[in-house]
Design an enzyme around this catalytic site. Structure first.
Site, PDB file in Angstrom:
ATOM      1  N   SER A  49       3.940  -1.658 -56.336  1.00 58.09           N
ATOM      2  CA  SER A  49       4.032  -1.940 -54.915  1.00 58.09           C
ATOM      3  C   SER A  49       4.725  -0.801 -54.174  1.00 58.09           C
ATOM      4  O   SER A  49       4.281  -0.375 -53.103  1.00 58.09           O
ATOM      5  CB  SER A  49       4.798  -3.245 -54.700  1.00 58.09           C
ATOM      6  OG  SER A  49       4.806  -3.605 -53.348  1.00 58.09           O
ATOM      7  N   ASN A  87       2.774  -2.865 -43.420  1.00 58.22           N
ATOM      8  CA  ASN A  87       3.936  -3.623 -43.871  1.00 58.22           C
ATOM      9  C   ASN A  87       4.774  -4.009 -42.662  1.00 58.22           C
ATOM     10  O   ASN A  87       5.161  -3.148 -41.872  1.00 58.22           O
ATOM     11  CB  ASN A  87       4.774  -2.781 -44.847  1.00 58.22           C
ATOM     12  CG  ASN A  87       5.917  -3.592 -45.449  1.00 58.22           C
ATOM     13  OD1 ASN A  87       6.853  -3.957 -44.739  1.00 58.22           O
ATOM     14  ND2 ASN A  87       5.833  -3.871 -46.727  1.00 58.22           N
ATOM     15  N   SER A 124       3.077  -6.999 -48.707  1.00 59.86           N
ATOM     16  CA  SER A 124       4.411  -7.547 -48.922  1.00 59.86           C
ATOM     17  C   SER A 124       4.986  -6.829 -50.131  1.00 59.86           C
ATOM     18  O   SER A 124       4.377  -6.833 -51.211  1.00 59.86           O
ATOM     19  CB  SER A 124       4.315  -9.054 -49.175  1.00 59.86           C
ATOM     20  OG  SER A 124       5.592  -9.631 -49.112  1.00 59.86           O
ATOM     21  N   GLU A 125       6.140  -6.200 -49.968  1.00 58.88           N
ATOM     22  CA  GLU A 125       6.606  -5.266 -51.000  1.00 58.88           C
ATOM     23  C   GLU A 125       6.980  -5.946 -52.313  1.00 58.88           C
ATOM     24  O   GLU A 125       7.136  -5.294 -53.338  1.00 58.88           O
ATOM     25  CB  GLU A 125       7.753  -4.391 -50.488  1.00 58.88           C
ATOM     26  CG  GLU A 125       9.006  -5.124 -50.052  1.00 58.88           C
ATOM     27  CD  GLU A 125       9.009  -5.393 -48.554  1.00 58.88           C
ATOM     28  OE1 GLU A 125       7.927  -5.604 -47.960  1.00 58.88           O
ATOM     29  OE2 GLU A 125      10.123  -5.412 -47.971  1.00 58.88           O
ATOM     30  N   ASN A 126       7.098  -7.277 -52.303  1.00 62.98           N
ATOM     31  CA  ASN A 126       7.339  -7.968 -53.577  1.00 62.98           C
ATOM     32  C   ASN A 126       6.069  -8.092 -54.416  1.00 62.98           C
ATOM     33  O   ASN A 126       6.132  -8.627 -55.526  1.00 62.98           O
ATOM     34  CB  ASN A 126       7.971  -9.353 -53.349  1.00 62.98           C
ATOM     35  CG  ASN A 126       7.158 -10.222 -52.417  1.00 62.98           C
ATOM     36  OD1 ASN A 126       6.641  -9.746 -51.416  1.00 62.98           O
ATOM     37  ND2 ASN A 126       7.048 -11.491 -52.744  1.00 62.98           N
TER      38      ASN A 126
END
Lengths: 221, 231, 221, 231
Positions: free
Chosen positions: C90, C25, C48-50
């Protein structure tokens, strides 16, 4: 009507608890039969805790699929609109109060709404499966069981004697003799329907739990 | 990034599993169990395993095969069903059993994979399951504190996998496989179909590749049915 | 080499922390540039944390898709082998220790490995986004930042003065002047690389945190 | 079972939302936000809302539209980005803000939908986020106790929905929509495509119909992009 088995009558009565649009989990045994009595025109979606919403009928011989079973490990089919999901999500639905109604069997129910149905005295413990989650999580929990055990003892008790499956979680109890609501506040049962062939005294004689009588017109089952 | 191995035995050899390890095994009854990996575990002969799996197989299939060889010291399950071998070993005191409500089991495994240190569930409050555990009232309702489950090894079975380790399950064979895939220090997946990376729709992946360390196409699938029921 | 911007040199040095098969990340700013320096033949999957694993390059003009953005809300593409998932899943990946490496910026780092990067003094607080989860959850956390703030004060400190993003969670600090490992046991930094044009005294002069010197061959960046 | 309504306004009318309610709104930035439902909420004019949403939109789109009309009393978010209106209302003390780390926010919402009474997360330990909360050491690591989030109403946006309420999201527009769909007492979904029940593959459904009370095909989708970035 009189030729119907007791199991079928119980299933029919339990089916009267269904409402259009309900998501329902049916336990193994008599509760499974409830699926046969969903009224015409009513949509009820059946949940199987191993990861299926929208259980259909048992498959035809050629349709059997090892990857499609219910929580009783029987081969089933899925209806249009069905969905599959994992066990954690499935129990999220249950515990999160999204299942409108759970119908299951019991060994004992107390007048406060406790239930015992996973440890059979003198038998090897098989485990509770998903029963503890269902009684703790479903919006409404209905027990369908015989009124008395094989020795004739009442299965409706002041307190359960067997190890509990859940505490203060049962809403309605349907037996072949009567139907009781659970008044959790008063911690007593309310007799709301009875077999018309049985007197109030006969019900009293076979019921150990405390209950008050508030008979309604017996719902035709 | 080479995750694909040629056999279940090769995958297990890479892991170097020790006696006494905790192994998480996917499946519900015989549905969606990692058949080939269970057989390879039997071949490997590791002993004194703690096996976390919703059920324990039947006498001659699934985890029952590891009971035959007395490789399991303890089972963590919600329901052990009709398994005579299990019953005998349990009553003889050879086999320890921890019964966990099915939803709590699934959530504990998910918590293990998701880095949650513990959670409060209403399930089991006031029952033998809550004995010795912290309970507390939250917003007027009683809850039991439950701990996460992880294991040295997680074994899962998927329908399709790509060479990066993305997995798709089929129908109710998904069950515990999806959470278990997240909760192993090492996760091995066996699949019925292995496809090149890029063949799967990214919107439709059930287990993202990040959770899978090794994967293999199973040599053979029996997919036995426990309760064949027809109309 | 000398014509490279400081940002590029930092990103190149950070890229040396990558390993084949890593799930990584990258934070907003310089960390994002690290993606440009993944060595040939190495597979690194960017998270991507979304809700995306497998971030690709920015789209061509005609490829822009409102439904496909990174955590900085920029339009991106997805590589073969990518997967989409929801925010809870996530962050399960992050908190569960499945992300091998997180690279992010900081306002301050302490010698014990604390980090502050979400509340800028004198500015309206925008929120921490996913930074607290990333520093608490990733297997290895690397900070890439300027060695000193605009006033020249050291951003490597005995204790952070700003509100923390995470405690004892940083593993490596890369600045334009030096690279430090965090010895969490001893609660001090270890100077392992420095700009060859700077003397040890020059590093000492601009660094407030306690550190010991254990220089390795400077990794070519 | 009639879940399909003709408009966002009709859906909200069925809910009967009161001033002061807590509303959960899906989306990440402007990606995957329920555009039509936000507009209908603005039309409805309910006030003093607590809105739980990862972000707060921009000045003239998304939740920013409800800030314009001063319908929001409190935001629960992880990042509020560049929103001048937000900043002004916040500094004026008109708007309360609770910042929650993004992963904790997602997990609290999931917990709300899944009947979890609370959970221990390592996120935020030793930071301002942990102030006033219970912390505890579990297996040598420090954790913070976090509570579930639910709301009277959850608003989500999906790509495709069927008439039973099964939902599919598209790419990163899934984000918070999936957990939020589970955490409303009532959940309304708006979709770009509405298909007959049976059209979707049961293996590929992201949000099963059980979570959706009403759904509608959105009248119009602007799908604005916050940071258009090209190669």
């Amino acid at each position: 009507m009189k030729n119907e088995s007791s199991r079928e009558r119980l299933a029919k009565r339990a089916a009267l608890e269904l409402q259009d649009g309900y998501y329902v989990n049916l336990g193994i045994g008599i509760p499974t039969l409830v699926a046969n009595y969903v009224p015409e025109g009513m949509t009820v979606v059946l949940h199987s805790e191993n990861g299926l919403l929208g259980i259909g009928p048992f498959p035809e011989d050629g349709e059997v699929d090892a990857d499609l079973i219910n929580a009783g490990k029987q081969t089933v089919t899925a209806l249009p609109g069905a969905s599959y999901f994992d066990s954690a999500s499935s129990f999220g639905m249950i515990r999160g109060g999204h299942i409108n109604l759970a119908i299951l069997g019991a060994l004992e129910v107390s007048q406060a709404g406790d239930i015992a149905n996973w440890m059979v005295p003198g038998k090897m413990v098989k485990g509770m499966g998903g029963a503890m989650d269902l009684v703790a999580g479903a919006q409404r929990v209905v027990v369908v069981m015989t009124h008395n055990d094989k020795s004739g003892a009442s299965k409706l008790l002041p307190e359960c004697t067997l190890p509990l499956t859940g505490k203060r979680c049962i809403d309605l109890i349907i037996t072949e003799k009567a139907v009781f609501e659970v008044d959790k506040q008063a911690q007593e049962l309310v007799l709301i329907e009875k077999d018309p062939e049985l007197s109030l005294e006969a019900i009293q004689a076979c019921t150990a739990a405390k209950y008050r009588v508030a008979l309604r017109e017996p719902v035709s089952a | 990034m080479k995750k694909v191995v040629q056999s279940a035995a090769e995958a297990l050899a890479k892991v170097g599993l020790n006696d006494g390890a905790t192994v998480l095994v996917g499946g519900f009854g015989l549905c969606g169990i990692p058949e080939n990996l269970i057989l390879a575990l039997r071949e490997l002969g590791v002993k004194n395993l703690t096996v976390v799996s919703n059920n324990a197989g039947i006498d001659d299939f699934g985890l029952g095969l590891l009971l035959q060889t007395r490789q399991i010291r303890k089972m963590v399950s919600s329901y052990v069903g009709e398994n005579k071998l299990f019953e005998r070993q349990y009553l003889d005191g050879e086999l320890e059993v921890e019964f966990v409500p099915q939803g709590t089991l699934a959530e504990r495994i998910r918590a293990g994979g998701a880095g949650i240190g513990g959670f409060y569930t209403p399930t089991g409050y006031g029952t033998p399951v809550a004995e010795g555990k912290e309970t507390r009232e939250i917003d007027g309702k009683m809850y039991v504190l439950e701990k996460p489950i992880t294991g040295e090894l997680a074994l899962v079975k998927a329908h399709i996998g790509d060479t990066h380790g993305n997995l798709l399950y089929r129908k109710t064979a998904r069950n515990f496989n999806q959470p278990i895939a997240t909760a192993g220090k090492i996760t091995i997946a066996e699949v019925e179909q292995l496809v090149p990376v890029g063949d799967l729709d990214p919107d439709q992946i059930h287990t993202p590749s990040i959770f899978v360390n090794y994967l293999l196409k199973g040599a053979h699938y029996e997919k036995r049915i426990e309760q064949r029921t027809t109309r």
